[in-house]
Scaffold this motif. Structure first.
Motif, PDB file in Angstrom:
ATOM      1  N   MET A   1       9.547 -21.844  44.168  1.00  0.00           N
ATOM      2  CA  MET A   1       9.641 -20.551  43.506  1.00  0.00           C
ATOM      3  C   MET A   1      10.489 -20.632  42.245  1.00  0.00           C
ATOM      4  SD  MET A   1       8.570 -17.523  43.794  1.00  0.00           S
ATOM      5  CE  MET A   1       8.863 -15.847  43.439  1.00  0.00           C
ATOM      6  N   THR A   2      11.515 -21.441  42.263  1.00  0.00           N
ATOM      7  CA  THR A   2      12.380 -21.528  41.088  1.00  0.00           C
ATOM      8  C   THR A   2      11.662 -22.175  39.911  1.00  0.00           C
ATOM      9  OG1 THR A   2      13.302 -23.627  41.834  1.00  0.00           O
ATOM     10  CG2 THR A   2      14.487 -21.633  42.454  1.00  0.00           C
ATOM     11  N   GLU A   3      10.655 -23.009  40.196  1.00  0.00           N
ATOM     12  CA  GLU A   3       9.879 -23.640  39.119  1.00  0.00           C
ATOM     13  C   GLU A   3       9.111 -22.586  38.323  1.00  0.00           C
ATOM     14  OE1 GLU A   3       9.252 -26.842  36.901  1.00  0.00           O
ATOM     15  OE2 GLU A   3      10.389 -26.859  38.752  1.00  0.00           O
ATOM     16  N   ILE A   4       8.598 -21.576  38.992  1.00  0.00           N
ATOM     17  CA  ILE A   4       7.873 -20.492  38.318  1.00  0.00           C
ATOM     18  C   ILE A   4       8.829 -19.698  37.429  1.00  0.00           C
ATOM     19  CG2 ILE A   4       6.620 -18.325  38.680  1.00  0.00           C
ATOM     20  CD1 ILE A   4       5.473 -19.591  41.222  1.00  0.00           C
ATOM     21  N   VAL A   5      10.008 -19.425  37.923  1.00  0.00           N
ATOM     22  CA  VAL A   5      10.994 -18.677  37.148  1.00  0.00           C
ATOM     23  C   VAL A   5      11.394 -19.466  35.909  1.00  0.00           C
ATOM     24  CG1 VAL A   5      13.313 -17.696  37.189  1.00  0.00           C
ATOM     25  CG2 VAL A   5      11.806 -17.414  39.164  1.00  0.00           C
ATOM     26  N   LYS A   6      11.612 -20.775  36.065  1.00  0.00           N
ATOM     27  CA  LYS A   6      11.960 -21.613  34.917  1.00  0.00           C
ATOM     28  C   LYS A   6      10.839 -21.595  33.879  1.00  0.00           C
ATOM     29  CE  LYS A   6      14.838 -24.951  37.365  1.00  0.00           C
ATOM     30  NZ  LYS A   6      14.916 -26.342  37.843  1.00  0.00           N
ATOM     31  N   ARG A   7       9.594 -21.678  34.354  1.00  0.00           N
ATOM     32  CA  ARG A   7       8.448 -21.686  33.452  1.00  0.00           C
ATOM     33  C   ARG A   7       8.349 -20.366  32.692  1.00  0.00           C
ATOM     34  NH1 ARG A   7       3.562 -24.635  33.223  1.00  0.00           N
ATOM     35  NH2 ARG A   7       1.913 -23.433  32.239  1.00  0.00           N
ATOM     36  N   MET A   8       8.599 -19.260  33.353  1.00  0.00           N
ATOM     37  CA  MET A   8       8.484 -17.952  32.717  1.00  0.00           C
ATOM     38  C   MET A   8       9.598 -17.705  31.704  1.00  0.00           C
ATOM     39  SD  MET A   8       7.084 -15.594  35.822  1.00  0.00           S
ATOM     40  CE  MET A   8       6.576 -14.237  34.798  1.00  0.00           C
ATOM     41  N   LYS A   9      10.697 -18.454  31.805  1.00  0.00           N
ATOM     42  CA  LYS A   9      11.803 -18.284  30.863  1.00  0.00           C
ATOM     43  C   LYS A   9      11.640 -19.136  29.609  1.00  0.00           C
ATOM     44  CE  LYS A   9      15.329 -16.866  34.145  1.00  0.00           C
ATOM     45  NZ  LYS A   9      16.648 -17.160  34.705  1.00  0.00           N
TER      46      LYS A   9
ATOM     47  N   LEU B   1      -0.943 -11.206  23.343  1.00  0.00           N
ATOM     48  CA  LEU B   1      -1.750 -10.836  24.496  1.00  0.00           C
ATOM     49  C   LEU B   1      -0.904 -10.120  25.552  1.00  0.00           C
ATOM     50  CD1 LEU B   1      -4.576 -11.004  25.729  1.00  0.00           C
ATOM     51  CD2 LEU B   1      -3.902 -13.179  26.736  1.00  0.00           C
ATOM     52  N   ARG B   2       0.314 -10.611  25.769  1.00  0.00           N
ATOM     53  CA  ARG B   2       1.224  -9.979  26.735  1.00  0.00           C
ATOM     54  C   ARG B   2       1.557  -8.552  26.318  1.00  0.00           C
ATOM     55  NH1 ARG B   2       6.680 -12.552  26.360  1.00  0.00           N
ATOM     56  NH2 ARG B   2       6.666 -11.222  24.538  1.00  0.00           N
TER      57      ARG B   2
ATOM     58  N   ALA C   1      -3.154  -9.385  32.622  1.00  0.00           N
ATOM     59  CA  ALA C   1      -3.090 -10.091  31.336  1.00  0.00           C
ATOM     60  C   ALA C   1      -1.638 -10.370  30.949  1.00  0.00           C
ATOM     61  CB  ALA C   1      -3.782  -9.278  30.242  1.00  0.00           C
ATOM     62  N   SER C   2      -0.773  -9.411  31.178  1.00  0.00           N
ATOM     63  CA  SER C   2       0.646  -9.604  30.854  1.00  0.00           C
ATOM     64  C   SER C   2       1.281 -10.681  31.717  1.00  0.00           C
ATOM     65  CB  SER C   2       1.408  -8.294  31.037  1.00  0.00           C
ATOM     66  OG  SER C   2       0.938  -7.343  30.125  1.00  0.00           O
ATOM     67  N   ALA C   3       0.998 -10.652  32.996  1.00  0.00           N
ATOM     68  CA  ALA C   3       1.588 -11.637  33.904  1.00  0.00           C
ATOM     69  C   ALA C   3       1.103 -13.050  33.590  1.00  0.00           C
ATOM     70  CB  ALA C   3       1.256 -11.276  35.343  1.00  0.00           C
ATOM     71  N   VAL C   4      -0.192 -13.202  33.350  1.00  0.00           N
ATOM     72  CA  VAL C   4      -0.741 -14.519  33.056  1.00  0.00           C
ATOM     73  C   VAL C   4      -0.221 -15.025  31.714  1.00  0.00           C
ATOM     74  CG1 VAL C   4      -2.882 -15.774  32.561  1.00  0.00           C
ATOM     75  CG2 VAL C   4      -2.774 -14.218  34.501  1.00  0.00           C
ATOM     76  N   SER C   5      -0.147 -14.149  30.729  1.00  0.00           N
ATOM     77  CA  SER C   5       0.325 -14.547  29.401  1.00  0.00           C
ATOM     78  C   SER C   5       1.775 -14.997  29.428  1.00  0.00           C
ATOM     79  CB  SER C   5       0.170 -13.385  28.418  1.00  0.00           C
ATOM     80  OG  SER C   5      -1.180 -13.088  28.245  1.00  0.00           O
ATOM     81  N   GLN C   6       2.559 -14.407  30.288  1.00  0.00           N
ATOM     82  CA  GLN C   6       3.972 -14.756  30.350  1.00  0.00           C
ATOM     83  C   GLN C   6       4.173 -16.176  30.873  1.00  0.00           C
ATOM     84  OE1 GLN C   6       6.523 -12.949  29.163  1.00  0.00           O
ATOM     85  NE2 GLN C   6       7.832 -14.683  29.629  1.00  0.00           N
ATOM     86  N   THR C   7       3.224 -16.684  31.653  1.00  0.00           N
ATOM     87  CA  THR C   7       3.383 -18.028  32.229  1.00  0.00           C
ATOM     88  C   THR C   7       2.940 -19.131  31.276  1.00  0.00           C
ATOM     89  OG1 THR C   7       1.229 -17.919  33.318  1.00  0.00           O
ATOM     90  CG2 THR C   7       3.156 -17.192  34.591  1.00  0.00           C
ATOM     91  N   ALA C   8       2.324 -18.791  30.149  1.00  0.00           N
ATOM     92  CA  ALA C   8       1.935 -19.816  29.176  1.00  0.00           C
ATOM     93  C   ALA C   8       3.182 -20.311  28.454  1.00  0.00           C
ATOM     94  CB  ALA C   8       0.951 -19.227  28.163  1.00  0.00           C
ATOM     95  N   VAL C   9       3.292 -21.604  28.308  1.00  0.00           N
ATOM     96  CA  VAL C   9       4.466 -22.169  27.656  1.00  0.00           C
ATOM     97  C   VAL C   9       4.058 -23.039  26.479  1.00  0.00           C
ATOM     98  CG1 VAL C   9       5.936 -22.133  29.703  1.00  0.00           C
ATOM     99  CG2 VAL C   9       4.547 -24.131  29.223  1.00  0.00           C
TER     100      VAL C   9
END
Length: 71
Positions: free
Chosen positions: A1-9, A19-20, A58-66
């Protein structure tokens, strides 16, 4: 779970930021129509629900793009 949080930051590319923000706007418009204090046709309420869900996704998916940073 922490990997997702790191990616979103991490930094989001410009296209995905736009898009977000568009998704957030759609979600807000959909929510405003759904909660309007006046009687609206059922088809409009149903469409607003779909718009709100699509904007949220769309907002949630866009936030995970790095942005890839060259090493």
């Amino acid at each position: 779970m922490t990997e997702i949080v790191k990616r979103m930051k991490k930094t989001t590319p410009k296209f995905f930021r736009k898009l977000r923000n568009t998704g957030l706007t759609l979600a807000a418009v959909g929510a405003a129509i759904i909660t309007a204090p006046i009687a609206l046709p059922a088809i409009l309420i149903k469409a607003a629900g779909y718009i709100a869900v699509a904007g949220s996704v769309a907002s949630a998916v866009s936030q995970t793009a790095v942005k890839h940073e060259r090493e």
